[in-house]
Scaffold this active site. Structure first.
Site: not given
Length: 158
Positions: A48-49
Protein backbone atom coordinates in the site's frame (compact mmCIF):
# COMPACT_ATOMS: atom_id res chain seq x y z
CA UNK A 1 -0.44 9.63 24.78
CA UNK A 2 -0.98 10.70 21.18
CA UNK A 3 0.03 14.23 20.23
CA UNK A 4 -2.90 16.65 19.89
CA UNK A 5 -3.66 19.54 17.55
CA UNK A 6 -2.00 22.67 18.97
CA UNK A 7 0.87 20.73 20.58
CA UNK A 8 4.49 21.41 19.71
CA UNK A 9 6.16 18.49 17.97
CA UNK A 10 8.90 16.84 20.04
CA UNK A 11 12.52 17.36 19.06
CA UNK A 12 13.89 13.99 17.97
CA UNK A 13 17.11 13.22 16.11
CA UNK A 14 16.52 11.13 12.98
CA UNK A 15 18.46 10.39 9.79
CA UNK A 16 18.38 11.45 6.14
CA UNK A 17 20.73 10.44 3.36
CA UNK A 18 23.11 13.26 2.50
CA UNK A 19 25.65 13.57 -0.29
CA UNK A 20 28.36 12.08 1.94
CA UNK A 21 26.14 9.41 3.52
CA UNK A 22 23.74 9.28 6.48
CA UNK A 23 23.22 12.58 8.30
CA UNK A 24 21.57 13.32 11.61
CA UNK A 25 18.73 15.83 11.47
CA UNK A 26 16.53 17.11 14.27
CA UNK A 27 12.81 17.46 13.86
CA UNK A 28 13.18 20.96 15.28
CA UNK A 29 15.41 21.89 12.32
CA UNK A 30 12.91 20.33 9.90
CA UNK A 31 9.86 22.10 11.38
CA UNK A 32 11.02 25.46 12.80
CA UNK A 33 9.70 28.40 10.80
CA UNK A 34 8.23 26.14 8.13
CA UNK A 35 4.92 24.70 7.03
CA UNK A 36 5.41 20.96 6.65
CA UNK A 37 3.32 18.02 5.56
CA UNK A 38 4.62 14.88 7.22
CA UNK A 39 3.18 11.48 6.49
CA UNK A 40 4.15 8.19 8.07
CA UNK A 41 3.89 4.67 6.78
CA UNK A 42 4.31 1.32 8.52
CA UNK A 43 7.19 0.32 6.27
CA UNK A 44 9.16 1.10 3.16
CA UNK A 45 8.55 -1.11 0.13
CA UNK A 46 5.27 -2.45 1.55
CA UNK A 47 2.44 -2.78 -1.00
CA UNK A 48 0.00 0.00 0.00
CA UNK A 49 2.83 2.37 0.85
CA UNK A 50 4.62 1.80 -2.47
CA UNK A 51 1.62 1.49 -4.77
CA UNK A 52 -0.63 4.25 -3.43
CA UNK A 53 0.62 6.33 -0.52
CA UNK A 54 4.02 7.63 -1.65
CA UNK A 55 3.02 7.89 -5.34
CA UNK A 56 0.14 10.19 -4.35
CA UNK A 57 2.53 12.59 -2.64
CA UNK A 58 4.97 12.41 -5.56
CA UNK A 59 2.15 13.18 -8.02
CA UNK A 60 0.69 16.04 -5.96
CA UNK A 61 3.93 17.52 -4.56
CA UNK A 62 3.74 20.66 -6.70
CA UNK A 63 0.10 21.30 -5.79
CA UNK A 64 0.82 20.76 -2.09
CA UNK A 65 3.81 23.11 -2.18
CA UNK A 66 1.74 25.68 -4.09
CA UNK A 67 -0.47 25.86 -0.96
CA UNK A 68 2.47 27.29 1.01
CA UNK A 69 4.05 24.04 2.17
CA UNK A 70 7.83 24.21 2.47
CA UNK A 71 8.53 20.48 2.82
CA UNK A 72 6.84 17.14 2.34
CA UNK A 73 8.34 14.49 4.58
CA UNK A 74 7.80 10.74 4.47
CA UNK A 75 8.86 8.82 7.56
CA UNK A 76 8.92 5.17 8.47
CA UNK A 77 10.57 2.95 11.05
CA UNK A 78 13.27 1.86 8.63
CA UNK A 79 16.96 2.66 8.41
CA UNK A 80 18.32 5.52 6.32
CA UNK A 81 19.66 3.22 3.58
CA UNK A 82 16.25 1.63 3.08
CA UNK A 83 14.48 5.01 3.07
CA UNK A 84 16.98 6.37 0.55
CA UNK A 85 16.65 3.35 -1.77
CA UNK A 86 12.86 3.45 -1.49
CA UNK A 87 12.76 7.17 -2.32
CA UNK A 88 14.83 6.51 -5.43
CA UNK A 89 12.52 3.72 -6.63
CA UNK A 90 9.53 6.02 -6.02
CA UNK A 91 11.05 9.01 -7.89
CA UNK A 92 10.47 10.95 -4.68
CA UNK A 93 12.97 13.77 -5.28
CA UNK A 94 10.46 16.33 -3.97
CA UNK A 95 10.06 14.46 -0.67
CA UNK A 96 12.35 14.20 2.31
CA UNK A 97 12.69 10.49 3.12
CA UNK A 98 13.19 10.57 6.88
CA UNK A 99 14.44 7.44 8.64
CA UNK A 100 12.99 6.83 12.10
CA UNK A 101 15.15 3.73 12.47
CA UNK A 102 14.40 3.02 16.13
CA UNK A 103 10.86 4.39 16.10
CA UNK A 104 11.82 7.29 18.38
CA UNK A 105 9.64 9.84 16.58
CA UNK A 106 6.68 7.46 16.31
CA UNK A 107 6.92 6.81 20.06
CA UNK A 108 7.43 10.49 20.93
CA UNK A 109 4.18 11.46 19.16
CA UNK A 110 2.32 8.40 20.50
CA UNK A 111 1.73 6.89 17.07
CA UNK A 112 3.74 3.70 17.23
CA UNK A 113 2.11 0.38 16.35
CA UNK A 114 3.13 -3.03 17.66
CA UNK A 115 3.32 -5.38 14.69
CA UNK A 116 5.44 -8.05 16.37
CA UNK A 117 2.68 -10.63 15.76
CA UNK A 118 3.49 -10.42 12.03
CA UNK A 119 7.27 -10.19 12.52
CA UNK A 120 7.50 -6.43 11.80
CA UNK A 121 8.36 -5.30 15.32
CA UNK A 122 7.23 -1.90 16.53
CA UNK A 123 6.49 0.39 13.59
CA UNK A 124 4.60 3.60 12.95
CA UNK A 125 0.90 3.91 12.41
CA UNK A 126 -0.15 5.32 9.04
CA UNK A 127 -0.92 9.01 9.44
CA UNK A 128 -0.41 12.49 8.02
CA UNK A 129 0.23 15.78 9.79
CA UNK A 130 0.25 19.42 8.86
CA UNK A 131 2.83 21.19 10.99
CA UNK A 132 3.23 24.96 11.11
CA UNK A 133 6.38 26.32 12.78
CA UNK A 134 6.67 23.19 14.90
CA UNK A 135 3.02 23.10 16.02
CA UNK A 136 0.54 20.44 14.99
CA UNK A 137 -2.32 21.88 12.93
CA UNK A 138 -3.87 18.67 11.60
CA UNK A 139 -3.50 14.97 12.39
CA UNK A 140 -5.21 12.30 10.30
CA UNK A 141 -4.65 8.72 11.45
CA UNK A 142 -5.75 5.80 9.30
CA UNK A 143 -7.25 2.71 10.89
CA UNK A 144 -7.02 0.80 7.62
CA UNK A 145 -6.03 1.83 4.13
CA UNK A 146 -4.58 5.27 3.45
CA UNK A 147 -7.64 7.47 2.88
CA UNK A 148 -7.25 9.90 5.80
CA UNK A 149 -3.52 10.33 5.24
CA UNK A 150 -3.53 10.40 1.45
CA UNK A 151 -2.03 13.26 -0.52
CA UNK A 152 -5.47 14.08 -1.92
CA UNK A 153 -7.01 14.38 1.56
CA UNK A 154 -4.15 16.51 2.86
CA UNK A 155 -4.22 18.71 -0.25
CA UNK A 156 -7.94 19.34 0.33
CA UNK A 157 -7.16 20.26 3.96
CA UNK A 158 -4.54 22.90 3.14
Amino acid sequence: MTIQVGDTLPDVELRVMGKEGPEAVSTQALFAGKKVVLFAVPGAFTPNCSETHVPGYVTHADKIKAKGVDSIICTAVNDVFVMDAWGKTQNAEELIMLADGMGDFAKAVGLEKDLTAVQFGVRSQRYAMIINDGKLELLNVDEGGADKSSAETILASL
